[in-house]
Write an enzyme that holds these catalytic residues in place. Structure first.
Site, PDB file in Angstrom:
ATOM      1  N   PHE A 256       0.782  -1.202   0.339  1.00 23.05           N
ATOM      2  CA  PHE A 256      -0.077  -0.084   0.162  1.00 23.05           C
ATOM      3  C   PHE A 256       0.993   1.381  -0.058  1.00 23.05           C
ATOM      4  O   PHE A 256       0.303   2.425  -0.297  1.00 23.05           O
ATOM      5  CB  PHE A 256      -0.882   0.085   1.312  1.00 23.05           C
ATOM      6  N   THR A 287      -2.221  -6.654  -6.960  1.00 25.93           N
ATOM      7  CA  THR A 287      -2.102  -5.513  -6.012  1.00 25.93           C
ATOM      8  C   THR A 287      -2.634  -5.870  -4.734  1.00 25.93           C
ATOM      9  O   THR A 287      -3.145  -7.134  -4.596  1.00 25.93           O
ATOM     10  CB  THR A 287      -3.254  -4.447  -6.592  1.00 25.93           C
ATOM     11  N   ASP A 288      -2.482  -4.957  -3.901  1.00 27.07           N
ATOM     12  CA  ASP A 288      -3.092  -5.236  -2.633  1.00 27.07           C
ATOM     13  C   ASP A 288      -4.596  -4.632  -2.777  1.00 27.07           C
ATOM     14  O   ASP A 288      -4.707  -3.973  -3.694  1.00 27.07           O
ATOM     15  CB  ASP A 288      -2.610  -4.571  -1.390  1.00 27.07           C
ATOM     16  N   TYR A 289      -5.247  -5.179  -1.727  1.00 29.03           N
ATOM     17  CA  TYR A 289      -6.606  -4.687  -1.801  1.00 29.03           C
ATOM     18  C   TYR A 289      -7.113  -3.153  -2.386  1.00 29.03           C
ATOM     19  O   TYR A 289      -6.806  -2.300  -1.438  1.00 29.03           O
ATOM     20  CB  TYR A 289      -7.215  -4.934  -0.547  1.00 29.03           C
ATOM     21  N   ALA A 291      -5.551  -1.519  -4.031  1.00 27.76           N
ATOM     22  CA  ALA A 291      -4.445  -0.409  -4.023  1.00 27.76           C
ATOM     23  C   ALA A 291      -4.372   0.521  -5.372  1.00 27.76           C
ATOM     24  O   ALA A 291      -3.728   1.559  -5.220  1.00 27.76           O
ATOM     25  CB  ALA A 291      -3.323  -1.209  -3.786  1.00 27.76           C
TER      26      ALA A 291
END
Ligand code: BGC
Length: 762
Positions: A256, A287-289, A291
């Protein structure tokens, strides 16, 4: 019309399309041919659909959830699903993909399997304290067996972020502060999850996260900015990700935070130049959540259209939950802002992951109810969880041999965590069933219930702080409605009629982990009040800690007779704790993140630089790097942990005072078990380069050995060091060694060491 040829093709490839991970040219060729063929049939929309990951099912792990999932899968708008597991639930979604979409492309099912899937092991910071690489690998192997039996083919683990700020709740999810140890652990976890081959469907694809530097968020506040020198980045923070990638990790998750002013998810230098070009990573980047969306807040664009381009240009393949790619990539291609070839590259990586996992050959290969039933939480796994928990428990204090307890007389078992199922399995236990966890009360009853009188009282809530209760949610804390003094009185009465107090205190599971930063990291005051009242009874007091981070424990260290750090020890926590309490197991673990005396000292870590004005203990020496109000020392240094027995170390012997590149320096020490119990010791070796082209840390862990010694027994422990172990990033950012003077330290932790000098010559 199209259905037939695809099915036929699936049959042709079915025999061999699950991958052996040492990719043979023939396998690669076959995969390329399959994917070329498939992609030649795909529309741009279908390719973009592959880049979209939706969240639906049993867990919510971010601020938004995906909508219209079934419809989107049916339209070919989804490449992967997270948060859905069980053969039944996975099968239902997979069926939509492979029976109702034009090209029948199966879905990847990802999930946060962090320290076990259903059988929950200690939190990663606890597992790391075992310094037991084989055992840690075994926990990942078991997690893969359970997860793959439960419909999952992709785990979002290992989390390898180096963390030196215990205010950051996510320190719980990684292996602590040390780069070298963190790299060893990263490697074995990938090996455990992935094995050498996906041919037997009991392995899953690993995902290294959070790339990169997420553990260095400013002020320990989750999701905050990171700003770091290139040296520190390469020397201290990047190696564990690299180790996981070198071990063959199939995927990487972006973090993030920003790096050099650009969020990881939009950072082309990070995702393409470093990860792919320099490190040679060929797998999938997710990606992260949300992001990509968050890059609007970061200030990388005003619309999702802008940030979709930033992410794709950086080299991000899959968009977790944000639907930014889905909504914008087609228009970006039409407007000439991104090339279709970029989407092809990303799509190919997603399809390759599916191919390697064998999903084209059999989309349901991870969905077998019978296998799930036979595999999940089987007795061997629970035994492994007990063993892992025992090996992760750290003895922090033990005056007058208070521990182990004798299985006679009476115990006042008190504290909000003494008989609490939910907290045992920690903040990120995904599919773990907390109702099946063993509490300390249950563990003690099972082990010594017939011989020992147990006087149980809850004694306090975890916290009575309104602000904290609001933030965590009252139901999570399961607070007792009785007034605090009434609860304390009950516990004090239990203590008065008992021989010894065992107080189980610490954090609720939600007080560490993601989005769980704390500015004060002590025992919450409701529990401290309890401990003080118990202390006043004059009875011997054993404190059992449960928490997800190093805590500040000054009062506890001064006042407890014995103290065990048990982290959140997982499904079998209570059984393992009972074994340790009564000496069925002699504790051997050592902390892998420094415990400060006070939050004001943070970041505090053993491998710090010397500075130009190092403080050397003379309090009157004013102009030194020190505080006026506290010493520089940690409460417990990195590598610290006691045993019921004692170990002594002889002086360190070297076979030579000088080595040349390529030669081996033999370092040896004799370790003797001088106590009354058999025990395991983790013998640690550190080095220091005295002069360098850039300043070097005062100590760096290079090797360790875990040895078992019977009471009275001695063993010569040998290590070797070569120039390769002494490499670092020099003034020109070259990874090399520099000739000169070195010190080698061997000891029981990073502070209590014996040293010797040697020279590295050309
Ligand atoms: C976390 C990741 C996790 C992801 C999916 C994010 O909020 O940062 O570690 O893998 O959610 O649940």
């Amino acid at each position: 019309m199209l259905r037939k040829p695809i099915l036929l093709f699936m049959l042709i490839v079915s025999a061999s399309s699950a991958f052996s991970q040492a990719v043979l040219p023939a396998q690669q060729k076959k995969m390329d041919a399959f994917i070329n063929n498939l992609m030649s049939k795909m529309t741009l929309d279908e390719k973009i659909g592959q880049l979209n990951q939706v969240s639906v099912g049993f867990d919510v792990t971010g601020p938004i959830v995906s909508k219209n999932v079934n419809e989107n899968i049916e339209k070919g708008n989804v490449g992967s699903v997270l948060n859905t597991y069980t053969p039944d639930a996975v099968r239902k979604l997979q069926q939509i993909a492979v029976e109702h979409t034009r090209l029948k492309i199966p879905l990847l099912f990802g999930y946060d399997v962090i320290h076990g899937h259903k059988t929950i092991f200690p939190i990663p910071l606890g597992l790391a304290s075992s310094w037991d690489l084989d055992m840690i690998k075994q926990t990942a192997t078991i997690a893969a067996q359970e997860a793959s039996a439960d419909g999952i083919n992709w785990v979002f683990s290992p989390m390898v972020d180096i963390a030196r700020d215990p205010r950051w709740g996510r320190i719980a999810e990684g292996s602590g502060e040390d780069t070298w140890l963190g790299s060893q652990i990263a490697k074995v976890m990938v090996q455990g999850y992935q094995g050498n081959t996906y041919l037997n469907n009991d392995k899953v694809m690993a995902c290294v996260k959070h790339f990169a530097l997420y553990g260095a968020v400013e002020a320990g506040r989750d999701y905050n900015t990171v700003d770091m020198s290139e040296h520190r980045m390469f020397q201290d923070y990047l190696p564990p990700y690299k180790a996981a990638i070198d071990a063959g990790a199939g995927s990487v998750m972006s973090s993030f935070n920003e790096i050099n002013g650009v969020p990881a998810t939009g950072n082309k230098w990070l995702m393409t130049d470093l990860l792919r070009k320099k490190w040679g990573f060929t797998g999938l980047v997710v990606t992260d959540y949300t992001a990509i969306n968050e890059m609007i807040n970061h200030g990388m664009g005003e619309t999702t259209y802008d940030v979709a381009k930033v992410a794709l240009d950086a080299g991000i393949d899959m968009d977790m939950v944000g639907e930014v790619y889905l909504d914008n990539l087609k228009k970006l291609v039409k407007d000439g802002k991104v090339q279709q070839s970029q989407i092809d590259v990303a799509c190919r990586r997603v399809l390759e992951a599916k191919y390697k996992l064998g999903l084209f050959a059999d989309p349901y290969r991870y969905c077998n109810d019978e296998r799930a039933q036979k595999t999940i939480m089987k007795p061997e796994f629970l035994e492994a969880a007990t063993e892992a928990a025992k090996r992760s428990i750290v003895l922090l204090k033990n005056s007058n041999n208070t521990l182990p307890l004798k299985a006679t007389g009476s115990i006042a078992l008190v504290g909000p965590l003494a008989d609490d199922h939910r907290d045992m399995i920690g903040p990120w236990s995904g599919a773990g069933d907390w109702q099946k966890s063993v509490t300390v009360l249950e563990g003690i009853k099972k082990l010594a219930g017939n011989q020992v009188q147990i006087n149980y009282a809850k004694g306090a809530n975890i916290t009575n702080d309104d602000w904290m209760i609001k933030r965590l949610g009252a139901d999570q804390l399961n607070n007792d409605k009785r007034p605090a003094n009434e609860m304390i009185d009950e516990a004090v009465n239990a203590a008065k009629k008992s021989d010894v107090i065992v107080a189980v205190v610490g954090e609720s599971f939600g007080m560490s982990g993601e989005a769980a930063s704390r500015s004060e990291i002590g025992i919450p005051s409701a529990q401290e009040d309890l401990l003080k009242a118990l202390k006043a009874t004059g009875k011997p007091m054993v404190i059992i800690l449960m928490n997800g981070r190093p805590l500040t424990l000054k009062w506890e260290n001064d006042n407890a007779d014995a103290m065990l750090e048990t982290w959140f020890a997982g499904t079998e926590a209570g059984s393992a704790i009972a074994d340790v309490l009564f000496g069925e197991y002699n504790p051997s673990a050592k902390i892998t993140a420094t415990f400060p005396q006070d939050v004001g000292q943070i970041p505090l870590y053993y491998s710090h630089k010397n500075t130009g004005r190092p403080y050397q203990g003379d309090f009157t020496d004013r102009y030194k790097s020190r505080y006026l109000d506290i010493s520089n020392d940690p409460l417990y240094p990195f590598g610290f942990g006691l045993s019921y027995t004692t170990f002594t170390y002889s002086d360190v012997k070297l076979n030579n005072n000088t080595i040349k590149p390529g030669q081996l320096l033999q370092v040896s020490t004799t370790v003797t078990n001088t106590g009354k119990y058999d025990g395991t010791e983790i013998v640690q070796l550190y080095t220091r380069q005295m002069v360098g082209s850039v300043t070097r840390p005062v100590e760096e862990l290079k090797k360790f050995k875990k040895i078992f010694l019977k009471a009275g027994e001695s063993q010569v422990v040998n290590f070797t060091i070569s120039s390769a172990d002494l490499r670092f990033y020099d003034i020109n950012m070259k990874y090399t060694y520099e000739p000169g003077d070195f010190k080698v330290f061997v000891g029981t932790n990073s502070r209590d060491v014996k040293e010797a000098d040697f020279k590295l010559t050309n």
